[in-house]
Scaffold this motif. Structure first.
Motif, PDB file in Angstrom:
ATOM      1  N   MET A 189       0.832  -1.205   0.000  1.00 19.56           N
ATOM      2  CA  MET A 189       0.000   0.000   0.000  1.00 19.56           C
ATOM      3  C   MET A 189       0.870   1.260   0.000  1.00 19.56           C
ATOM      4  N   ARG A 190       0.422   2.247  -0.795  1.00 23.57           N
ATOM      5  CA  ARG A 190       1.180   3.495  -0.825  1.00 23.57           C
ATOM      6  C   ARG A 190       0.962   4.306   0.459  1.00 23.57           C
ATOM      7  N   THR A 191       1.969   5.093   0.805  1.00 26.32           N
ATOM      8  CA  THR A 191       1.918   5.935   2.006  1.00 26.32           C
ATOM      9  C   THR A 191       0.892   7.056   1.857  1.00 26.32           C
ATOM     10  N   VAL A 192       0.789   7.568   0.630  1.00 23.00           N
ATOM     11  CA  VAL A 192      -0.101   8.683   0.289  1.00 23.00           C
ATOM     12  C   VAL A 192      -0.813   8.292  -0.993  1.00 23.00           C
ATOM     13  N   PHE A 193      -2.139   8.339  -1.039  1.00 21.37           N
ATOM     14  CA  PHE A 193      -2.813   8.004  -2.306  1.00 21.37           C
ATOM     15  C   PHE A 193      -4.174   8.689  -2.415  1.00 21.37           C
ATOM     16  N   TRP A 194      -4.640   8.740  -3.640  1.00 23.93           N
ATOM     17  CA  TRP A 194      -5.913   9.379  -3.948  1.00 23.93           C
ATOM     18  C   TRP A 194      -6.998   8.315  -3.990  1.00 23.93           C
ATOM     19  N   ASP A 195      -8.132   8.567  -3.317  1.00 27.53           N
ATOM     20  CA  ASP A 195      -9.271   7.652  -3.363  1.00 27.53           C
ATOM     21  C   ASP A 195     -10.236   8.185  -4.419  1.00 27.53           C
ATOM     22  N   ASN A 196     -10.251   7.509  -5.576  1.00 29.20           N
ATOM     23  CA  ASN A 196     -11.061   7.979  -6.713  1.00 29.20           C
ATOM     24  C   ASN A 196     -12.550   8.022  -6.414  1.00 29.20           C
ATOM     25  N   GLU A 197     -13.013   6.985  -5.692  1.00 27.61           N
ATOM     26  CA  GLU A 197     -14.454   6.919  -5.394  1.00 27.61           C
ATOM     27  C   GLU A 197     -14.894   8.072  -4.518  1.00 27.61           C
ATOM     28  N   ARG A 198     -14.082   8.344  -3.480  1.00 27.54           N
ATOM     29  CA  ARG A 198     -14.489   9.356  -2.496  1.00 27.54           C
ATOM     30  C   ARG A 198     -13.937  10.748  -2.817  1.00 27.54           C
ATOM     31  N   GLN A 199     -13.039  10.809  -3.818  1.00 29.28           N
ATOM     32  CA  GLN A 199     -12.412  12.091  -4.188  1.00 29.28           C
ATOM     33  C   GLN A 199     -11.745  12.744  -2.972  1.00 29.28           C
ATOM     34  N   THR A 200     -11.009  11.915  -2.249  1.00 30.54           N
ATOM     35  CA  THR A 200     -10.254  12.393  -1.091  1.00 30.54           C
ATOM     36  C   THR A 200      -8.841  11.806  -1.155  1.00 30.54           C
ATOM     37  N   MET A 201      -7.964  12.330  -0.283  1.00 28.30           N
ATOM     38  CA  MET A 201      -6.626  11.746  -0.182  1.00 28.30           C
ATOM     39  C   MET A 201      -6.545  10.921   1.095  1.00 28.30           C
ATOM     40  N   LYS A 202      -5.848   9.798   1.016  1.00 31.26           N
ATOM     41  CA  LYS A 202      -5.652   8.990   2.223  1.00 31.26           C
ATOM     42  C   LYS A 202      -4.155   8.860   2.512  1.00 31.26           C
ATOM     43  N   MET A 203      -3.838   8.807   3.814  1.00 29.36           N
ATOM     44  CA  MET A 203      -2.425   8.666   4.212  1.00 29.36           C
ATOM     45  C   MET A 203      -2.325   7.726   5.413  1.00 29.36           C
ATOM     46  N   ILE A 204      -1.220   6.994   5.451  1.00 26.06           N
ATOM     47  CA  ILE A 204      -0.925   6.184   6.638  1.00 26.06           C
ATOM     48  C   ILE A 204      -0.522   7.154   7.752  1.00 26.06           C
ATOM     49  N   ASP A 205      -1.103   6.984   8.933  1.00 26.68           N
ATOM     50  CA  ASP A 205      -0.755   7.855  10.064  1.00 26.68           C
ATOM     51  C   ASP A 205       0.569   7.381  10.676  1.00 26.68           C
ATOM     52  N   GLN A 206       1.655   8.113  10.386  1.00 29.29           N
ATOM     53  CA  GLN A 206       2.988   7.679  10.827  1.00 29.29           C
ATOM     54  C   GLN A 206       3.282   8.041  12.272  1.00 29.29           C
ATOM     55  N   ARG A 207       2.357   8.762  12.898  1.00 31.03           N
ATOM     56  CA  ARG A 207       2.579   9.104  14.305  1.00 31.03           C
ATOM     57  C   ARG A 207       2.343   7.910  15.215  1.00 31.03           C
ATOM     58  N   VAL A 208       1.517   6.986  14.762  1.00 27.82           N
ATOM     59  CA  VAL A 208       1.110   5.893  15.660  1.00 27.82           C
ATOM     60  C   VAL A 208       1.748   4.551  15.311  1.00 27.82           C
ATOM     61  N   LEU A 209       2.520   4.519  14.217  1.00 26.21           N
ATOM     62  CA  LEU A 209       3.265   3.300  13.892  1.00 26.21           C
ATOM     63  C   LEU A 209       4.427   3.131  14.866  1.00 26.21           C
ATOM     64  N   PRO A 210       4.857   1.947  15.227  1.00 29.69           N
ATOM     65  CA  PRO A 210       4.433   0.637  14.721  1.00 29.69           C
ATOM     66  C   PRO A 210       3.312   0.004  15.543  1.00 29.69           C
ATOM     67  N   TRP A 211       2.755   0.755  16.481  1.00 30.43           N
ATOM     68  CA  TRP A 211       1.777   0.133  17.388  1.00 30.43           C
ATOM     69  C   TRP A 211       0.412  -0.027  16.729  1.00 30.43           C
ATOM     70  N   THR A 212       0.063   0.944  15.891  1.00 34.45           N
ATOM     71  CA  THR A 212      -1.251   0.939  15.242  1.00 34.45           C
ATOM     72  C   THR A 212      -1.077   1.267  13.773  1.00 34.45           C
ATOM     73  N   PHE A 213      -1.788   0.535  12.904  1.00 36.48           N
ATOM     74  CA  PHE A 213      -1.766   0.865  11.480  1.00 36.48           C
ATOM     75  C   PHE A 213      -3.108   1.496  11.143  1.00 36.48           C
ATOM     76  N   GLU A 214      -3.062   2.776  10.802  1.00 41.36           N
ATOM     77  CA  GLU A 214      -4.324   3.496  10.594  1.00 41.36           C
ATOM     78  C   GLU A 214      -4.224   4.379   9.350  1.00 41.36           C
ATOM     79  N   LEU A 215      -5.314   4.404   8.572  1.00 36.58           N
ATOM     80  CA  LEU A 215      -5.368   5.304   7.412  1.00 36.58           C
ATOM     81  C   LEU A 215      -6.221   6.500   7.784  1.00 36.58           C
ATOM     82  N   LEU A 216      -5.775   7.694   7.430  1.00 38.57           N
ATOM     83  CA  LEU A 216      -6.577   8.894   7.665  1.00 38.57           C
ATOM     84  C   LEU A 216      -6.993   9.467   6.320  1.00 38.57           C
ATOM     85  N   GLU A 217      -8.180  10.094   6.313  1.00 42.29           N
ATOM     86  CA  GLU A 217      -8.740  10.619   5.062  1.00 42.29           C
ATOM     87  C   GLU A 217      -8.757  12.146   5.107  1.00 42.29           C
ATOM     88  N   TYR A 218      -8.417  12.778   3.977  1.00 37.12           N
ATOM     89  CA  TYR A 218      -8.333  14.248   3.918  1.00 37.12           C
ATOM     90  C   TYR A 218      -9.189  14.802   2.789  1.00 37.12           C
TER      91      TYR A 218
END
Ligand code: MRU
Length: 350
Positions: A1-30
């Motif tokens: 999975m890419r660190t930063v990517f565009w969600d075509n369906e939702r027309q938003t950007m998603k990013m892996i939240d690097q503040r909480v790794l390695p304990w939690t893997f979470e995607l945030l939407e912008y």
């Protein structure tokens, strides 16, 4: 999975939240460029090329947010959004480079209405992200030529898939050498104060099954003096025209000790990170972050309350300590003033 990517369906950007790794893997939407700028400042996303891609998609979001009904008003809104994004973090030149690249597309006079500008911006941001992945691979295979079977590599901060759109810069070289079947070992600097080495680099190496030891930053000199390091590989947030390299705080100290001990020191740098407009490293703006990152480790205080602390996030390594600079256009050796310019030109024709 890419660190930063565009969600075509939702027309938003998603990013892996690097503040909480390695304990939690979470995607945030912008959905807004202001939120993207805040995420860059907060280091949800970090690493020069990843910041650049986030800013590029941030410009697409700015076009979506704009109420403009004509091209000129939209262009105005985009320039304002670009200024906001540029303020998010000052050292990594990829941020301003990406914003400038998107504005060049928006300002194309052939695009006469907001819908056409929006479509062109999305295509450009996607292209920038795809190019990042492809050029990281090319750069990694150039860099892997420097690695011999049995080598121990010292690495600082995180320069892997998480610091880019995918694959990585200095860590990308390490992945390529491993893929080629070379038996390598990595010494991973923990990278105080944000611990990108301990949290992110250790996580990426573990996932790929590459042997490594985590070390306290202060141990690096010991390992170099006792002949236990064959090469130092780091990334860069901005490299000046003369080969001076700004990178994560602590890099300068590594480079000096490397030279003292005859250990080759190579920054791995996409040409998007080379700022030919700056003659030397003293002109590179150095971000100073909150003292709280020094007086506490992820919220746990490690110093008496109420003390003051300094927290420069980057330092500059003068080019005399740099053995060579790995780019997607090949490995560049001194004289850097001439050869970096040639590499940037070559990369732009690739
Ligand atoms: O503060 P960070 O985590 O954004 O710093 C990152 C680095 O210093 C990397 O070495 C640099 O961005 C190049 S890695 C692709």
């Amino acid at each position: 999975m890419r660190t930063v990517f565009w969600d075509n369906e939702r027309q938003t950007m998603k990013m892996i939240d690097q503040r909480v790794l390695p304990w939690t893997f979470e995607l945030l939407e912008y959905a807004t460029h202001e939120a993207v700028a805040e995420a860059i400042t907060d280091m949800v996303v970090r690493g020069a090329p990843a910041i650049g891609a986030a800013a590029a998609f941030g410009m697409v979001l700015a076009a979506q947010q704009s109420q403009a009904t004509d091209a000129a008003t939209l262009r105005n809104d985009l320039h304002t959004a670009g200024e906001r994004l540029n303020l998010a973090r000052p050292t990594a030149v990829n941020l301003a480079w990406a914003v400038k690249r998107l504005l060049r597309v928006a300002d194309n006079p052939d695009l006469t209405d907001p819908t056409a500008i929006h479509a062109a911006l999305l295509a450009e941001a996607q292209k920038l992200a795809d190019e990042d992945v492809a050029l990281n691979r090319r750069m990694a295979y150039h860099g892997a030529e420097l690695i011999s079977d049995g080598d121990t590599i010292l690495h600082h901060c995180n320069t892997g898939a998480l610091a880019t759109v995918d694959w990585g810069t200095a860590l990308g070289v390490i992945f390529a050498a491993h893929e080629q079947g070379k038996k390598i070992h990595v010494l991973v600097d923990e990278t105080r104060p944000r611990l990108q080495g301990a949290r992110l680099t250790a996580w990426e190496l573990q996932q790929r099954g590459i042997p490594f030891d985590l070390i306290a930053d202060n141990a690096a000199g010991h390992f170099m003096r006792t002949g236990q390091v064959n090469i130092v590989l780091v990334g860069s947030d901005r490299t000046a025209a003369n080969g001076d390299v700004a990178n994560k705080i602590g890099t300068y100290k590594l480079a000096v000790v490397a030279k003292e001990n005859g250990v080759p020191f190579y920054p791995v740098v996409p040409t998007s990170t080379i700022d030919l407009d700056l003659a030397h490293g003293d002109l590179i703006p150095i971000e100073e972050r909150s003292p709280d990152e020094v007086t506490a480790v992820f919220g746990t205080p490690i110093a008496p309350a109420g003390i003051s602390a300094r927290n420069p996030a980057f330092d500059v390594t003068p080019h005399r300590y740099v053995t060579g600079i790995v780019t997607e256009a090949g490995i560049v050796y001194p004289p850097f003033v001439k050869n970096l310019r040639q590499a940037v030109l070559k990369a732009s024709n690739q």
